[in-house]
Each structure stands twice: as structure tokens, then as C-alpha cells.
Motif scaffolding. Structure first.
Motif, short mmCIF file in Angstrom:
data_model
loop_
_atom_site.label_atom_id
_atom_site.label_comp_id
_atom_site.label_asym_id
_atom_site.label_seq_id
_atom_site.Cartn_x
_atom_site.Cartn_y
_atom_site.Cartn_z
N LYS A 1 0.56 12.72 -8.59
CA LYS A 1 -0.10 13.99 -8.26
C LYS A 1 0.86 15.16 -8.49
O LYS A 1 0.44 16.22 -8.97
N LYS A 2 2.13 14.97 -8.15
CA LYS A 2 3.11 16.02 -8.40
C LYS A 2 3.26 16.26 -9.90
O LYS A 2 3.38 17.41 -10.36
N GLN A 3 3.25 15.17 -10.67
CA GLN A 3 3.36 15.28 -12.11
C GLN A 3 2.14 16.03 -12.68
O GLN A 3 2.26 16.91 -13.52
N TYR A 4 0.95 15.65 -12.18
CA TYR A 4 -0.28 16.31 -12.61
C TYR A 4 -0.25 17.80 -12.28
O TYR A 4 -0.57 18.65 -13.11
N THR A 5 0.17 18.11 -11.05
CA THR A 5 0.23 19.52 -10.62
C THR A 5 1.20 20.30 -11.49
O THR A 5 0.92 21.46 -11.87
N TYR A 6 2.33 19.70 -11.82
CA TYR A 6 3.32 20.37 -12.65
C TYR A 6 2.73 20.73 -14.02
O TYR A 6 2.82 21.87 -14.47
N TYR A 7 2.11 19.76 -14.67
CA TYR A 7 1.56 20.00 -16.01
C TYR A 7 0.34 20.92 -15.95
O TYR A 7 0.14 21.74 -16.85
N ILE B 1 -12.28 7.94 -8.74
CA ILE B 1 -12.69 7.02 -7.68
C ILE B 1 -12.71 5.59 -8.21
O ILE B 1 -12.39 4.64 -7.51
N SER B 2 -13.10 5.41 -9.46
CA SER B 2 -13.31 4.07 -10.00
C SER B 2 -12.17 3.57 -10.88
O SER B 2 -12.16 2.43 -11.29
N GLU B 3 -11.19 4.42 -11.18
CA GLU B 3 -10.08 4.02 -12.05
C GLU B 3 -8.76 4.42 -11.41
O GLU B 3 -8.69 5.24 -10.51
N GLY B 4 -7.69 3.79 -11.89
CA GLY B 4 -6.35 4.24 -11.53
C GLY B 4 -5.92 3.85 -10.13
O GLY B 4 -6.49 2.99 -9.46
N LEU B 5 -4.88 4.52 -9.65
CA LEU B 5 -4.24 4.16 -8.39
C LEU B 5 -5.12 4.31 -7.16
O LEU B 5 -5.05 3.47 -6.26
N PRO B 6 -5.94 5.36 -7.04
CA PRO B 6 -6.77 5.47 -5.82
C PRO B 6 -7.65 4.24 -5.60
O PRO B 6 -7.79 3.79 -4.46
N LYS B 7 -8.22 3.71 -6.66
CA LYS B 7 -9.04 2.50 -6.52
C LYS B 7 -8.20 1.32 -6.09
O LYS B 7 -8.60 0.53 -5.22
N GLU B 8 -7.00 1.19 -6.65
CA GLU B 8 -6.11 0.10 -6.28
C GLU B 8 -5.70 0.20 -4.81
O GLU B 8 -5.68 -0.80 -4.08
N ILE B 9 -5.41 1.42 -4.36
CA ILE B 9 -5.04 1.63 -2.95
C ILE B 9 -6.21 1.29 -2.04
O ILE B 9 -6.05 0.67 -0.98
N GLU B 10 -7.40 1.70 -2.44
CA GLU B 10 -8.60 1.40 -1.64
C GLU B 10 -8.80 -0.11 -1.50
O GLU B 10 -9.08 -0.61 -0.41
N LEU B 11 -8.63 -0.85 -2.59
CA LEU B 11 -8.80 -2.30 -2.55
C LEU B 11 -7.73 -2.96 -1.68
O LEU B 11 -8.02 -3.88 -0.91
N THR C 1 0.83 -1.21 0.00
CA THR C 1 0.00 0.00 0.00
C THR C 1 0.86 1.25 0.00
O THR C 1 0.56 2.23 -0.69
N ALA C 2 1.97 1.21 0.76
CA ALA C 2 2.88 2.36 0.81
C ALA C 2 3.52 2.62 -0.54
O ALA C 2 3.68 3.78 -0.95
N GLU C 3 3.87 1.56 -1.26
CA GLU C 3 4.45 1.72 -2.59
C GLU C 3 3.46 2.37 -3.54
O GLU C 3 3.80 3.26 -4.33
N LEU C 4 2.20 1.91 -3.49
CA LEU C 4 1.16 2.48 -4.35
C LEU C 4 0.90 3.93 -3.98
O LEU C 4 0.69 4.78 -4.85
N THR C 5 0.90 4.21 -2.67
CA THR C 5 0.67 5.59 -2.21
C THR C 5 1.80 6.51 -2.67
O THR C 5 1.56 7.65 -3.07
N ALA C 6 3.04 6.00 -2.61
CA ALA C 6 4.18 6.80 -3.08
C ALA C 6 4.06 7.07 -4.57
O ALA C 6 4.36 8.18 -5.04
N GLU C 7 3.61 6.07 -5.33
CA GLU C 7 3.43 6.28 -6.76
C GLU C 7 2.33 7.30 -7.03
O GLU C 7 2.45 8.15 -7.91
N LEU C 8 1.24 7.22 -6.23
CA LEU C 8 0.15 8.19 -6.39
C LEU C 8 0.64 9.60 -6.09
O LEU C 8 0.29 10.56 -6.80
N THR C 9 1.47 9.74 -5.04
CA THR C 9 2.02 11.05 -4.71
C THR C 9 2.85 11.59 -5.85
O THR C 9 2.76 12.78 -6.21
#
Length: 394
Positions: A176-182, A362-372, A165-173
Motif C-alpha cells: 500500500k505504501k508502494q502504491y501510494t508513492y507511485y 477483494i478477489s485477487e492478491g494479498l487481501p484475499k489471502e489474508i481473508e482466507l 497472517t501478520a507477515e501477509l498483513t505487513a507485506e500488504l502494508t
């Protein structure tokens, strides 16, 4: 062998001893480790922890009075809310409401085992009659003690879940930084490149009606309460969670397709003025504490721009209230945004939509994977740490 069969084999016939938590764990007040300065910087080395939701307030360059959790990991326990964190890095403390929990004897009970067990307790366990929860409440709970080998295996299994979960959370972080940059790059324009207009110049603000949660029905006319914008919806929606009667709907203000629904009341400055773009073909009723923003631009473009740091700073300057934060419509109407051609707005939106889907959906991507993964971890944690209870008396 299935995971369930493995668990049954691991725990089948395990003998446990039940002990008061106070007998096997001890606490320390943070007095010796309290930070003296408020000069925090990401350039400094030592994190400053608080018992509140923020947890890491910042980083300090103080070198004295550092708790060396890298050598002796601890549970940080919030003595008011009972929230807890596992900490295995050195830190300074800010809040006197936190306690550092350790094992009295690691050869008898592992502190990491205590940490995982604490998180199986009901969330409503807090005794409202006491202000300090550890001494008056938690220390008097009985904890099951299997052998040290079984404790170690339980910790090993649960560590594997939390590491994933920590690895997935780090990837999500990172995403998010990449998204914020663009986002910031795409929505930043050179002087004279585009025209800036106030929101009031490109549209109108319509105040929402006094819709109450008690007005909701299981079916009927779609409706959105302002609180749901924070807790349920992302940035865009074409369906609602709740409805109101057709009769009540005739009395309420309604948003149309491509309108923004902006929540103007919140408990914090970060959430206030979060925009929700309504993409449904039919109208939707909205509650009070919101403004409908009706305009002639690309709705998603405006919503993305209202996530920019410049809008956050504008909110801070124009908010009212202390316990409840508000930003009034007349202030929103004066906020200026860049207005490129509609075709350029669409191009920007198409790029940011891809990042938004992958990062925030909510239904796609890393947040859903972290939730599961989190649900999977909680399932096995509770399975591993549930033992037949004996008749226990203090």
C-alpha cells in the motif's frame, strides 16, 4: 496425518477444569500509565494506546509511567465495546476505558491462552445494562482450563496462524505504501505542466434519489445505496449487489457507464466522498446521500485523483456536521484537478490499475489471502478451544 486428525489426537479425552475468569485473571486500570502530553510524533519511541478503533494514537517521548508489556504481555480490553488486543510491547495509555488483563498465575493458566479463548466468545456477548463490561460481565464467565502443556500447545498452534497472517498483513502494508508513492508521483505535476480545472468545469453533479434499503429486491433493476460504497464496493464496479423494482427505477436518478458515484455522507472524514466508478454497460439507480458526477474525462483517472492527500485536506476544510460528516455538491464542484491529455490519463490509469488489483482487490492478491488465512485461524481457534461443558453454577 491431517490437521483435523491431529487436533482430535491433541484434544481427545482432555480433562479440563472450569473456572471463573475472575479467579484466574486480574485487571489493572491505566491510571499510572496515562500520557500527559498530546505532542505525538513518529520520531518518538513509545506508542500511546487507546481503547478505541484507532488503538495506536501516536508516539510519545515521555519516559515515566510506561507499561512494560515487553516483559509482561497483557490483553488490552476495551471496557465499553469489549474489543481486545494482544500487546507485548511497552506503551503509554490514553483512554481510561481500557483495562490491562494479566494471568494471576502463569504456572496455572497462560495469559496468551486467555486471550485466544476470549476471542471465541460471541460478538454479541456485551451486557448493555452495564457500562463497564469486564467486572460486571466478562469476569463472571467460566473458562476451560486444560493442563498447562495442552494450553502451551494450543497457543503454539494459534501463534503460527497469527504470525503468518501478520507477515501477509505487513507485506500488504508495504504494498500500500508502494502504491501510494507511485500514485502520488504519477498524479503530481509541475507548475505549468498541465491545466487545472474545477470538477464543475469538466462535468456536472446530479444529486441521487431517496432510495431506501427497504426498497431492495432480489432481482430487477440494478441499484446502489450510498452505504454500500463504503462497505461492499472497491473503487470500480460493473455489477451491483442489490436491485429495485422496474417501477421504482423509473422514479430514481441513474448513473451511466463511466459516471462517478460519490457518497457525500459518512461517519468520518476518511470515508466521506469516496468515489465509485460505474463501469457497467447498463444504467444503475443510486440512492440519496450521493452525487452522480458526469464528465468528459477518464473516469478512473478522476477516481484515483480523489484519493490524493490534497483532496483529503479539501474535504476537511469543506465538511459540515459533527456526528455525521457531509460535503455538499457545490463544494465538490469547486475542487481543482490537473487535466493532462486523455492519452496520458489512460497511461497513468493503466499503471495504477495494476497496483490496485494486487493491493486492494477483494478477489485477487494479498487481501484475499489474508481473508482466507484469518478464516482458517478462526476455524482452528474455535476447534481447539471448544470443550464439553459441565453444569456450572456460581
Amino acid at each position: 496425518m491431517s490437521n483435523l486428525n491431529f487436533m482430535e489426537k491433541l484434544l481427545g479425552g482432555v480433562e479440563v477444569e472450569w473456572k471463573l475468569l475472575d479467579d484466574v485473571a486480574e485487571y489493572e486500570q491505566p491510571t499510572k500509565y496515562l500520557v500527559k502530553t498530546k505532542n505525538y510524533s513518529d520520531e518518538f519511541k513509545t506508542p500511546v494506546l487507546t481503547a478505541g478503533k484507532t488503538f495506536i494514537l501516536g508516539y510519545t517521548d515521555e519516559t515515566n509511567g510506561i507499561y512494560q508489556a515487553s516483559k509482561t504481555p497483557v490483553i488490552i480490553f476495551d471496557d465499553f465495546t469489549t474489543a481486545n488486543k494482544w500487546v507485548d510491547f511497552d506503551f503509554k495509555a490514553k483512554s481510561s476505558a481500557m483495562k490491562m488483563i494479566t494471568s494471576k498465575d502463569e504456572s496455572r493458566i497462560l495469559i496468551k491462552y486467555i486471550y485466544y479463548w476470549l476471542n471465541t466468545l460471541p460478538s454479541d456477548l456485551m451486557d448493555s445494562d452495564h457500562k463497564r463490561q469486564w467486572i460486571s460481565n466478562f469476569a463472571n464467565k467460566f473458562i476451560p482450563l486444560p493442563s498447562l502443556d495442552i494450553q502451551s500447545e494450543i497457543v503454539r498452534i494459534l501463534d503460527n496462524f497469527t504470525e503468518l497472517t501478520a507477515e501477509l498483513t505487513a507485506e500488504l502494508t508495504a504494498r500500500k505504501k508502494q502504491y501510494t508513492y507511485y500514485r502520488d508521483k504519477l498524479l503530481t505535476f509541475e507548475d505549468g505542466e498541465v491545466e487545472f480545472k474545477t470538477l464543475g468545469e469538466i462535468g456536472e453533479f446530479i444529486r441521487g434519489s431517496g432510495l431506501q434499503k427497504s426498497d431492495f429486491t432480489e432481482t430487477g433493476f440494478p441499484a446502489i445505496h450510498y452505504g454500500q460504497i463504503y462497505t461492499y464496493y472497491g473503487n470500480f464496479a460493473d455489477k451491483t449487489k442489490t436491485f429495485v423494482s422496474s417501477e421504482l427505477a423509473t422514479k430514481l436518478k441513474k448513473a451511466k457507464k463511466n459516471d462517478l458515484i460519490i457518497a457525500t455522507t459518512s461517519e468520518n472524514i476518511e470515508d466521506v466522498c469516496k468515489p465509485l466508478v460505474w463501469l457497467g454497460d447498463n444504467e444503475v439507480c443510486v440512492s440519496g446521500e450521493t452525487y452522480i458526477f458526469r464528465h468528459n474525462q477518464n473516469a478512473k483517472y478522476i477516481a484515483y485523483y480523489l484519493q490524493m492527500p490534497i483532496f483529503f485536506d479539501y474535504k476537511k476544510l469543506n465538511r459540515t456536521g459533527t456526528k455525521v460528516t457531509r460535503v455538499h455538491g457545490d463544494k465538490l464542484a469547486k475542487f481543482k484537478i490537473p487535466i493532462p491529455a486523455l492519452k496520458e490519463q489512460e497511461r497513468i490509469v493503466s499503471i495504477l490499475d495494476k497496483f490496485d488489483t494486487f493491493t486492494n482487490s477483494i478477489s485477487e492478491g494479498l487481501p484475499k489471502e489474508i481473508e482466507l488465512r484469518q478464516k482458517q485461524y478462526e476455524y482452528y481457534r474455535d476447534l481447539l478451544l471448544t470443550f464439553p461443558k459441565q453444569d456450572l453454577e456460581l
